[in-house]
Design a protein around this motif. Structure first.
Motif, mmCIF file in Angstrom:
data_model
loop_
_atom_site.group_PDB
_atom_site.id
_atom_site.type_symbol
_atom_site.label_atom_id
_atom_site.label_comp_id
_atom_site.label_asym_id
_atom_site.label_seq_id
_atom_site.Cartn_x
_atom_site.Cartn_y
_atom_site.Cartn_z
ATOM 1 N N UNK A 50 0.836 -1.327 -0.067
ATOM 2 C CA UNK A 50 -0.076 0.022 0.199
ATOM 3 C C UNK A 50 0.720 1.212 0.042
ATOM 4 N N UNK A 51 1.976 1.036 0.574
ATOM 5 C CA UNK A 51 3.031 2.171 0.572
ATOM 6 C C UNK A 51 3.349 2.711 -1.083
ATOM 7 N N UNK A 52 3.242 3.884 -1.298
ATOM 8 C CA UNK A 52 3.507 4.218 -2.779
ATOM 9 C C UNK A 52 4.881 4.157 -2.999
ATOM 10 N N UNK A 53 5.981 4.376 -1.846
ATOM 11 C CA UNK A 53 7.422 4.185 -2.234
ATOM 12 C C UNK A 53 7.835 2.886 -2.118
ATOM 13 N N UNK A 54 6.798 1.693 -2.036
ATOM 14 C CA UNK A 54 7.134 0.368 -1.915
ATOM 15 C C UNK A 54 8.045 -0.079 -3.280
ATOM 16 N N UNK A 55 7.418 0.224 -4.433
ATOM 17 C CA UNK A 55 8.137 -0.228 -5.667
ATOM 18 C C UNK A 55 8.713 0.830 -6.452
ATOM 19 N N UNK A 56 9.541 0.269 -7.304
ATOM 20 C CA UNK A 56 10.180 1.446 -8.291
ATOM 21 C C UNK A 56 9.369 1.155 -9.740
ATOM 22 N N UNK A 57 9.744 2.230 -10.563
ATOM 23 C CA UNK A 57 8.936 2.112 -11.902
ATOM 24 C C UNK A 57 9.544 1.372 -12.729
ATOM 25 N N UNK A 58 8.914 0.739 -13.906
ATOM 26 C CA UNK A 58 9.424 0.083 -14.987
ATOM 27 C C UNK A 58 10.617 0.912 -15.705
ATOM 28 N N UNK A 59 10.204 2.118 -15.914
ATOM 29 C CA UNK A 59 10.997 2.957 -16.470
ATOM 30 C C UNK A 59 12.687 3.038 -15.871
ATOM 31 N N UNK A 60 12.669 2.940 -14.599
ATOM 32 C CA UNK A 60 14.101 2.806 -13.835
ATOM 33 C C UNK A 60 14.659 1.607 -14.069
ATOM 34 N N UNK A 61 14.032 0.446 -14.375
ATOM 35 C CA UNK A 61 14.568 -0.870 -14.602
ATOM 36 C C UNK A 61 15.277 -0.547 -16.101
ATOM 37 N N UNK A 62 14.339 -0.071 -17.320
ATOM 38 C CA UNK A 62 14.833 0.173 -18.516
ATOM 39 C C UNK A 62 15.998 0.985 -18.478
ATOM 40 N N UNK A 63 16.006 2.172 -17.832
ATOM 41 C CA UNK A 63 17.249 3.003 -17.753
ATOM 42 C C UNK A 63 18.473 2.262 -17.179
ATOM 43 N N UNK A 64 18.159 1.416 -16.138
ATOM 44 C CA UNK A 64 19.391 0.737 -15.885
ATOM 45 C C UNK A 64 20.054 -0.403 -16.803
ATOM 46 N N UNK A 113 33.066 -3.466 -16.868
ATOM 47 C CA UNK A 113 32.707 -4.819 -16.815
ATOM 48 C C UNK A 113 32.031 -5.062 -15.499
ATOM 49 N N UNK A 114 31.440 -3.956 -15.137
ATOM 50 C CA UNK A 114 30.400 -4.201 -13.884
ATOM 51 C C UNK A 114 29.753 -5.393 -13.930
ATOM 52 N N UNK A 115 29.371 -6.262 -12.999
ATOM 53 C CA UNK A 115 28.732 -7.483 -13.069
ATOM 54 C C UNK A 115 27.241 -7.179 -12.583
ATOM 55 N N UNK A 116 27.022 -6.409 -11.550
ATOM 56 C CA UNK A 116 25.739 -6.378 -11.018
ATOM 57 C C UNK A 116 25.270 -4.849 -11.008
ATOM 58 N N UNK A 117 23.830 -4.763 -11.205
ATOM 59 C CA UNK A 117 23.131 -3.422 -11.258
ATOM 60 C C UNK A 117 21.984 -3.514 -10.650
ATOM 61 N N UNK A 118 21.905 -3.081 -9.311
ATOM 62 C CA UNK A 118 20.628 -3.027 -8.421
ATOM 63 C C UNK A 118 19.926 -1.912 -8.880
ATOM 64 N N UNK A 119 18.467 -2.299 -8.665
ATOM 65 C CA UNK A 119 17.410 -1.400 -9.238
ATOM 66 C C UNK A 119 16.643 -0.993 -8.224
ATOM 67 N N UNK A 120 16.279 0.199 -7.822
ATOM 68 C CA UNK A 120 15.246 0.366 -6.522
ATOM 69 C C UNK A 120 16.048 0.544 -5.267
ATOM 70 N N UNK A 121 15.422 1.522 -4.616
ATOM 71 C CA UNK A 121 15.922 1.916 -3.353
ATOM 72 C C UNK A 121 15.796 0.632 -2.419
ATOM 73 N N UNK A 122 14.493 -0.034 -2.446
ATOM 74 C CA UNK A 122 14.316 -1.384 -1.564
ATOM 75 C C UNK A 122 15.514 -2.424 -1.749
#
Length: 190
Positions: free
Chosen positions: A129-143, A153-162
């Motif tokens: 229910x918390x609006x800050x619970x999830x990130x936008x799909x656009x953030x995934x696309x940008x990442x 050669x970075x291996x991992x890209x973490x997406x979202x503050x959670x």
């Protein structure tokens, strides 16, 4: 999602067929092309669920842990062929994942888990229910775009503050303390 005992063998195998064996088969299909070109970039979509765990998601986490291990180990061998491997690790994302893709394993005869499952699902519903619970799909696309174009050669890209918070928490606290925090957060103690 659900208690492991409630999952059928078919449900378990189907999840691994899609999330693990499908990924491996696609990788095997494209690597010869990359090798012939003397370069390439594989981007695998994992999840924070490949680094941290939650109750009732043992099958999902085991799939994503497999994707993480496969991708990391593969990156060593493919680096020798000038092929990079990158992992995208999203946290909760505002999509229809829970409605379209989620299958809940349930068996009424497993009454011993009733209180545990109810506590977890109640806390999960409250969090969603918390609006800050999830990130936008656009953030995934940008990442994904960043991973594709950054030339590293970075291996991992973490997406979202959670995802960033939980992965860092587990790294800093260690397994036992992290698991204790999850248990307390979801009120899973009797």
């Amino acid at each position: 999602m659900g208690i492991l005992e409630a999952a059928t063998d078919e449900q378990i195998r189907r999840q691994f067929e899609v999330n693990v064996f499908g990924l491996i088969n696609m990788t095997k299909a494209i690597v010869p092309h990359f090798r012939s070109n003397k370069e390439g970039l594989l981007i695998n979509i994992s999840s924070m669920g490949g680094k941290v765990t939650f109750p009732t998601m043992s099958l999902y986490h085991s799939n994503k842990f497999a994707v993480e291990g496969f991708s990391e180990a593969l990156s060593y061998e493919l680096a020798s062929q000038n092929i990079k491997v990158k992992l995208i690790e999203p946290g909760a994302i505002h999509t229809d994942f829970g409605g379209r893709s989620m299958e809940f394993f349930f068996n009424e005869s497993l009454t011993d888990y009733k209180q545990f499952t109810a506590a977890f699902l109640g806390k999960l519903a409250e969090m969603e229910k918390d609006p800050a619970y999830a990130s936008s799909p656009e953030l995934v696309a940008e990442t994904i775009y960043q991973a594709t174009t950054d030339g590293t050669s970075q291996l991992r890209y973490v997406v979202g503050e959670d995802a960033k918070t939980l992965i860092k928490m587990k790294d800093n606290l260690g397994d036992e303390e992290y698991m204790k925090n999850v248990t307390q957060h979801f009120s899973l103690l009797r």
